[in-house]
Design a protein around this motif. Sequence first.
Motif: not given
Length: 317
Positions: A216-233
């Motif tokens: 889970a820590a691995f997924i969270k780490k590699i996803s930080t950039l893409s999820m910031k993009k995905a949550r953007s308006a």
Amino acid sequence: MKKLILDVDIGVDDAQALMIAVTAPDVEILGITCCHGNTSLDNVLKNTLRVLQVCNRLDIPVYKGFSRPLLASKQHASDYHGKDGLGDVPDPDAPGLDLLKKKKAAQAMLKIARENPGEVTLVATAPLTNLAVAVQLDPSFPKKLKALYIMGGNTDSRGNTTVCGEFNFVADPEAAYIVLDRYTCPTYIAAWEFCCRSSISWSFWDEWLSTNTKKAAFIKKISTLSMKKARSAEYQKEVVAGKGFNPCDVFALAAAVDDGFITESEEVAVTVELDGRNTRGMMVMDYMEQLKKDHKAVIIKSVDLEKLKKMLFRAVQ
């Protein structure tokens, strides 16, 4: 045991799909073939081994595929997945490419299918270059497969890369055309608009990644950039229904490993548009049957998201 070949261009959602595959019960991954796509082929290879290392499954054979499309200009998705495809958070202890098998991806596909006729399901979550070359080398290859699951294409001419085109098909339109024309095995397609409509809530995302495990820590780490993009308006305006995150590749993989995952679908002949300034790479749905194609693809329309959530939790245990 369900026998799988995974054809990937490991980015964040491919990584999630791979982690589901290696933890799915009664599933045997016979090989992972790598292709250009979300990032360069070398990065895809490194990322695949990196995910397998986290899952303690470096025993699964990994094969090098094609670094560029058949005819099109190269595409990448570094704005979403990061320049390296996994969020630009490198691991100094990542395994080296010396672990790769020497056989090339297309040849590996043919060998695996030949040794397991009618038993292998091929899951393609990358541009379809490797698959197109495989059927060129052996036109009987699709007949040896049990089924083909594809994440790619679109149903409502709503693109995510061009005006009307989804990334995997736009990244190699000729390959997509060949695959949809020559693969006559049972074919299931998780298209872009369906993936968007099947978004999983952000509250689940936060709960999922609060699991106290290395995975889970691995997924969270590699996803930080893409999820910031995905949550953007800005991004939420692009998707068909902005209700959460869209792990696109996960849908195709989940359908392949669980026969009851798909709850609604339709069968229709499909092809890919190769011309047109705005429509090149767009998947065409032949409802009027003007293509006169006997083979029809199963277009996924809805799935059991509760089953998917269980798969995701199992993947990070």
